[in-house]
Design a protein around this motif. Structure first.
Motif, mmCIF file in Angstrom:
data_model
loop_
_atom_site.group_PDB
_atom_site.id
_atom_site.type_symbol
_atom_site.label_atom_id
_atom_site.label_comp_id
_atom_site.label_asym_id
_atom_site.label_seq_id
_atom_site.Cartn_x
_atom_site.Cartn_y
_atom_site.Cartn_z
ATOM 1 N N VAL A 58 5.903 13.514 1.381
ATOM 2 C CA VAL A 58 6.429 12.240 1.877
ATOM 3 C C VAL A 58 5.517 11.144 1.373
ATOM 4 O O VAL A 58 4.293 11.220 1.510
ATOM 5 C CB VAL A 58 6.454 12.220 3.426
ATOM 6 N N SER A 59 6.109 10.099 0.792
ATOM 7 C CA SER A 59 5.317 8.935 0.409
ATOM 8 C C SER A 59 5.872 7.710 1.112
ATOM 9 O O SER A 59 7.089 7.585 1.321
ATOM 10 C CB SER A 59 5.289 8.741 -1.108
ATOM 11 N N MET A 62 0.845 -1.174 0.000
ATOM 12 C CA MET A 62 0.000 0.000 0.000
ATOM 13 C C MET A 62 0.888 1.233 0.000
ATOM 14 O O MET A 62 1.871 1.317 0.702
ATOM 15 C CB MET A 62 -0.879 0.005 1.245
ATOM 16 N N SER A 63 0.522 2.185 -0.813
ATOM 17 C CA SER A 63 1.263 3.425 -0.922
ATOM 18 C C SER A 63 0.438 4.559 -0.313
ATOM 19 O O SER A 63 -0.759 4.647 -0.537
ATOM 20 C CB SER A 63 1.550 3.711 -2.393
ATOM 21 N N ARG A 64 1.108 5.418 0.468
ATOM 22 C CA ARG A 64 0.450 6.577 1.078
ATOM 23 C C ARG A 64 1.293 7.800 0.790
ATOM 24 O O ARG A 64 2.511 7.725 0.793
ATOM 25 C CB ARG A 64 0.336 6.416 2.592
ATOM 26 N N SER A 65 0.630 8.915 0.594
ATOM 27 C CA SER A 65 1.340 10.171 0.369
ATOM 28 C C SER A 65 0.901 11.192 1.405
ATOM 29 O O SER A 65 -0.255 11.214 1.809
ATOM 30 C CB SER A 65 1.060 10.711 -1.027
ATOM 31 N N TYR A 66 1.843 12.020 1.813
ATOM 32 C CA TYR A 66 1.586 13.049 2.813
ATOM 33 C C TYR A 66 2.172 14.358 2.331
ATOM 34 O O TYR A 66 3.290 14.409 1.834
ATOM 35 C CB TYR A 66 2.225 12.661 4.153
ATOM 36 N N ASP A 67 1.419 15.413 2.501
ATOM 37 C CA ASP A 67 1.847 16.757 2.146
ATOM 38 C C ASP A 67 2.661 17.307 3.309
ATOM 39 O O ASP A 67 2.193 17.330 4.441
ATOM 40 C CB ASP A 67 0.606 17.620 1.894
ATOM 41 N N GLY A 68 3.874 17.731 3.043
ATOM 42 C CA GLY A 68 4.763 18.212 4.088
ATOM 43 C C GLY A 68 4.559 19.672 4.443
ATOM 44 O O GLY A 68 5.520 20.367 4.769
ATOM 45 N N THR A 69 3.325 20.142 4.393
ATOM 46 C CA THR A 69 3.046 21.521 4.777
ATOM 47 C C THR A 69 1.896 21.543 5.770
ATOM 48 O O THR A 69 1.164 20.579 5.922
ATOM 49 C CB THR A 69 2.656 22.384 3.553
ATOM 50 N N ASP A 70 1.763 22.643 6.442
ATOM 51 C CA ASP A 70 0.599 22.882 7.295
ATOM 52 C C ASP A 70 0.228 24.351 7.177
ATOM 53 O O ASP A 70 0.741 25.044 6.309
ATOM 54 C CB ASP A 70 0.851 22.439 8.746
ATOM 55 N N GLU A 71 -0.639 24.825 8.060
ATOM 56 C CA GLU A 71 -1.111 26.202 7.943
ATOM 57 C C GLU A 71 -0.012 27.240 8.126
ATOM 58 O O GLU A 71 -0.169 28.385 7.738
ATOM 59 C CB GLU A 71 -2.262 26.468 8.928
ATOM 60 N N THR A 72 1.127 26.855 8.682
ATOM 61 C CA THR A 72 2.224 27.802 8.873
ATOM 62 C C THR A 72 3.261 27.726 7.758
ATOM 63 O O THR A 72 4.204 28.491 7.753
ATOM 64 C CB THR A 72 2.925 27.556 10.224
#
Length: 89
Positions: free
Chosen positions: A86-87, A1-11
């Motif tokens: 990040v994946s 299973m592959s997952r991706s995550y965005d390395g940003t937030d509201e700041t």
């Protein structure tokens, strides 16, 4: 299973080392501050977190860097790209 995550937030963008820890914690279903030994190896056991952060820091003239880096961590194949994404596989 592959997952991706965005390395940003509201700041704004997160340091890649923090984005990796948060992504793995999320995949494991724990808070990032619970990703501790003995159940989980520390990130620095597989990659230098400071070097990872500096790898994607802007160049001295302000230009962004490009590329990606991959390594294994906590049973996942982790890839971090220059945008902070990040994946996990």
């Amino acid at each position: 299973m592959s997952r991706s995550y965005d390395g940003t937030d509201e700041t704004g963008p997160k340091p890649p080392s923090l984005a990796v820890v948060e992504a793995v914690a999320d995949a494991e279903g724990v808070r990032y501050d619970r990703l501790t030994t003995p159940a989980y190896d520390p990130l620095h056991s597989v990659v230098d977190p400071t070097a990872l952060d500096e790898l994607f820091a802007p160049l001295r003239d302000g230009r962004p860097r490009t590329g990606s880096v991959s390594f294994s961590y906590c049973g996942y194949d982790v890839t971090v790209d220059h945008r902070g994404n990040v994946s996990l596989e």
